[in-house]
Design a protein around this motif. Structure first.
Motif, PDB file in Angstrom:
ATOM      1  N   VAL A   1      51.745  88.278  93.031  1.00  0.00           N
ATOM      2  CA  VAL A   1      51.602  87.241  94.136  1.00  0.00           C
ATOM      3  C   VAL A   1      53.121  86.680  94.200  1.00  0.00           C
ATOM      4  O   VAL A   1      53.617  86.331  93.496  1.00  0.00           O
ATOM      5  CB  VAL A   1      50.598  86.310  93.924  1.00  0.00           C
ATOM      6  CG1 VAL A   1      49.201  86.903  93.826  1.00  0.00           C
ATOM      7  CG2 VAL A   1      50.960  85.360  92.846  1.00  0.00           C
ATOM      8  N   SER A   2      53.208  86.496  95.576  1.00  0.00           N
ATOM      9  CA  SER A   2      54.551  85.697  96.059  1.00  0.00           C
ATOM     10  C   SER A   2      55.717  86.099  95.355  1.00  0.00           C
ATOM     11  O   SER A   2      55.880  87.278  95.404  1.00  0.00           O
ATOM     12  CB  SER A   2      54.132  84.061  95.603  1.00  0.00           C
ATOM     13  OG  SER A   2      54.744  83.226  96.141  1.00  0.00           O
TER      14      SER A   2
ATOM     15  N   SER B   1      58.480  85.149 109.567  1.00  0.00           N
ATOM     16  CA  SER B   1      57.860  86.281 108.536  1.00  0.00           C
ATOM     17  C   SER B   1      58.853  87.662 108.848  1.00  0.00           C
ATOM     18  O   SER B   1      59.089  88.366 108.001  1.00  0.00           O
ATOM     19  CB  SER B   1      56.569  86.608 108.420  1.00  0.00           C
ATOM     20  OG  SER B   1      56.104  86.744 109.928  1.00  0.00           O
TER      21      SER B   1
ATOM     22  N   ALA C   1      48.099  89.238  98.761  1.00  0.00           N
ATOM     23  CA  ALA C   1      48.311  88.218  99.683  1.00  0.00           C
ATOM     24  C   ALA C   1      47.185  87.342  99.913  1.00  0.00           C
ATOM     25  O   ALA C   1      46.097  87.788  99.406  1.00  0.00           O
ATOM     26  CB  ALA C   1      48.918  88.776 101.244  1.00  0.00           C
TER      27      ALA C   1
ATOM     28  N   ALA D   1      54.351  89.357 103.168  1.00  0.00           N
ATOM     29  CA  ALA D   1      52.997  88.864 103.241  1.00  0.00           C
ATOM     30  C   ALA D   1      52.624  88.266 101.846  1.00  0.00           C
ATOM     31  O   ALA D   1      52.046  86.930 101.838  1.00  0.00           O
ATOM     32  CB  ALA D   1      51.942  89.977 103.563  1.00  0.00           C
ATOM     33  N   SER D   2      52.916  88.765 100.975  1.00  0.00           N
ATOM     34  CA  SER D   2      52.563  88.178  99.261  1.00  0.00           C
ATOM     35  C   SER D   2      53.330  86.769  99.159  1.00  0.00           C
ATOM     36  O   SER D   2      52.844  85.914  98.675  1.00  0.00           O
ATOM     37  CB  SER D   2      52.830  89.132  98.373  1.00  0.00           C
ATOM     38  OG  SER D   2      52.483  88.528  97.067  1.00  0.00           O
ATOM     39  N   SER D   3      54.623  86.778  99.939  1.00  0.00           N
ATOM     40  CA  SER D   3      55.302  85.472  99.416  1.00  0.00           C
ATOM     41  C   SER D   3      55.585  84.965 100.735  1.00  0.00           C
ATOM     42  O   SER D   3      56.689  83.904 100.766  1.00  0.00           O
ATOM     43  CB  SER D   3      56.779  86.129  98.913  1.00  0.00           C
ATOM     44  OG  SER D   3      57.227  86.918  99.973  1.00  0.00           O
TER      45      SER D   3
ATOM     46  N   SER E   1      54.821  81.199 106.412  1.00  0.00           N
ATOM     47  CA  SER E   1      53.377  81.670 106.711  1.00  0.00           C
ATOM     48  C   SER E   1      53.045  81.315 107.988  1.00  0.00           C
ATOM     49  O   SER E   1      53.516  80.121 108.744  1.00  0.00           O
ATOM     50  CB  SER E   1      52.455  80.857 105.681  1.00  0.00           C
ATOM     51  OG  SER E   1      51.290  81.368 105.875  1.00  0.00           O
TER      52      SER E   1
ATOM     53  N   LEU F   1      47.833  86.529 107.275  1.00  0.00           N
ATOM     54  CA  LEU F   1      48.030  86.651 105.911  1.00  0.00           C
ATOM     55  C   LEU F   1      48.995  85.420 105.497  1.00  0.00           C
ATOM     56  O   LEU F   1      50.004  85.274 106.260  1.00  0.00           O
ATOM     57  CB  LEU F   1      48.457  88.032 105.427  1.00  0.00           C
ATOM     58  CG  LEU F   1      47.634  89.215 105.602  1.00  0.00           C
ATOM     59  CD1 LEU F   1      48.551  90.494 104.979  1.00  0.00           C
ATOM     60  CD2 LEU F   1      46.436  89.158 104.866  1.00  0.00           C
ATOM     61  N   SER F   2      48.900  85.089 104.275  1.00  0.00           N
ATOM     62  CA  SER F   2      49.611  84.005 103.866  1.00  0.00           C
ATOM     63  C   SER F   2      49.847  84.490 102.255  1.00  0.00           C
ATOM     64  O   SER F   2      49.377  85.525 101.935  1.00  0.00           O
ATOM     65  CB  SER F   2      48.980  82.579 103.813  1.00  0.00           C
ATOM     66  OG  SER F   2      49.884  81.627 103.382  1.00  0.00           O
ATOM     67  N   ASP F   3      50.658  83.645 101.527  1.00  0.00           N
ATOM     68  CA  ASP F   3      51.046  83.531 100.148  1.00  0.00           C
ATOM     69  C   ASP F   3      49.987  84.043  99.308  1.00  0.00           C
ATOM     70  O   ASP F   3      48.652  83.504  99.307  1.00  0.00           O
ATOM     71  CB  ASP F   3      51.697  82.390  99.972  1.00  0.00           C
ATOM     72  CG  ASP F   3      52.381  82.489  98.540  1.00  0.00           C
ATOM     73  OD1 ASP F   3      51.732  83.227  97.362  1.00  0.00           O
ATOM     74  OD2 ASP F   3      53.549  81.965  98.268  1.00  0.00           O
ATOM     75  N   GLY F   4      50.146  85.092  98.425  1.00  0.00           N
ATOM     76  CA  GLY F   4      48.838  85.367  97.436  1.00  0.00           C
ATOM     77  C   GLY F   4      48.580  84.556  96.492  1.00  0.00           C
ATOM     78  O   GLY F   4      47.415  84.259  96.174  1.00  0.00           O
TER      79      GLY F   4
END
Length: 378
Positions: free
Chosen positions: A59-60, A119, A149, A186-188, A195, A225-228
């Motif tokens: 994640v992230s 993003s 994410a 997306a993950s970060s 985000s 999507l936002s940070d995982g």
């Protein structure tokens, strides 16, 4: 029996237990976590553990590291004697070069004054510095890399991998060819400034009947999507449910105290959300460690805030707790780090991973002889 750190979902198979195998989880935490995990991977590579991992979930900030490792995986020999020639050249050096650039502030400023989302600027930066035009289809078949994410619409984990992307509520898209840089961005996508990241999709791409209750537009046409780490701060879910041995590397931060909390509604609300998030993170970590103690899973947890002395080993690399705590206080940013800070973080990830492996995974593992960058220590 202690509570599991990962809760079941309606689509889980009843009574299915973990299969034999090793899963590695890389947490978020901006450049701090990205570089800390570099040291962790360095030790895992050297100890011949990395090549035996079945799944790497991230994640992230951890997804930046995992994304490049995935892209370069097929070029790695996994021979410790060639560590400098392949792992350091292909993985360490590009990530260190990225950590020498500030991308969050530039993305925010350009996103405010020019067309396009913040993003989008982060995606472009990742493409320029690390991933180029690579897509999820350029990842290896094994091990399985899962870049996580958070789907803001469905409220659950959205997974990017080579075989599929999606979540259990909205459904799955098979063999997605989206850019690797977009999945990592997306993950970060740290809230609130980086985000969200939006995916525009064709609903017909989803496998029929693969969603539990939300497989319909607009959930299948525009995915927000936002940070995982919003949903799973350790990247634990996709590994915990699958494998009996779970290695967790935690480069996450800790909520700092505030002597004078802000009272305006925006900053006060943000502080309250920080408190809630901090409690969820702490609970998940406690449940994970309890699961090791109970025998529910094998493996080890190590964190950037760990006191290496807690492992009870007489021969760890020298890591004074005040020095490692100072490293843990590095802000969660995508902001330029100088060479000395990078090397100290790599050394710390390497040393604490070595201690955790020898204390809880393989007591016969030979002790690490020296830091990757011995002139600095931690």
């Amino acid at each position: 029996m202690p509570q599991d750190p990962v809760q079941p979902i309606p689509t889980d198979e009843p009574g299915r237990g973990p299969q034999r195998g090793v899963g590695l989880c890389l947490s978020g935490g901006g450049y701090r976590a990205m570089i800390f995990h570099v040291g962790v991977l360095w030790r895992l590579y050297q100890a011949r553990v990395l090549r035996s991992v079945s799944r790497i979930s991230s994640v992230s900030g951890g997804s930046i590291t995992a994304g490049l490792l995935a892209l370069k995986w097929k070029q790695l020999s996994f021979d410790p004697a060639r560590l400098d020639a392949d792992f350091v050249r292909l993985v360490v050096e590009p990530l260190r070069a990225l950590a020498s650039e500030t991308i969050d502030a530039d993305a925010i400023i350009l996103g405010l004054v020019l067309p396009g989302r913040v993003s989008d600027r982060v995606v472009a930066a990742y493409q320029q510095h690390l991933f180029g035009d690579a897509t999820l289809q350029d990842l290896p078949d094994a091990p399985r890399f899962v870049i996580n994410a958070t789907n803001v619409q469905s409220g659950v984990l959205w997974r990017f991998s080579k075989p599929f992307m999606g979540d259990y509520r909205v459904g799955l898209v098979s063999a997605p060819a989206i850019p690797l840089a977009q999945a990592v961005a997306a993950s970060s996508a740290f809230p609130p400034l980086l985000s969200p990241l939006e995916l525009r999709l064709d609903p017909s791409q989803f496998t029929a009947g693969s969603g539990y209750d939300l497989q319909r537009a607009p959930f299948t046409s525009k995915v927000v999507l936002s940070d995982g780490a919003v949903y799973d701060n350790l990247g634990l879910e996709t590994v915990w449910k699958r494998y009996d041995t779970v290695l967790v590397s935690d480069g996450g931060g800790k909520m700092p105290p505030q002597e004078e909390p802000k009272t305006d509604w925006a900053r006060h609300a943000y502080r309250i959300l920080d408190i809630v998030d901090n409690q969820v993170r702490s609970l998940r970590k406690r449940l994970l460690i309890d699961s090791y103690k109970s025998g529910a899973r094998k493996g080890a947890y190590w964190g950037i805030r760990t006191n290496v002395g807690d492992y009870g080993l007489p021969d760890t690399l020298p890591c004074p707790f005040d020095r490692t705590t100072e490293l843990a206080e590095t802000p969660t940013r995508l902001k330029r780090m100088d060479d000395a800070l990078q090397e100290r973080l790599i050394n710390w990830g390497y040393a604490v991973c070595d201690a955790a492996l020898r204390a809880h995974v393989d007591p016969a593992l030979r002790r690490a002889d020296a830091f990757p960058y011995p002139a600095l220590g931690v």
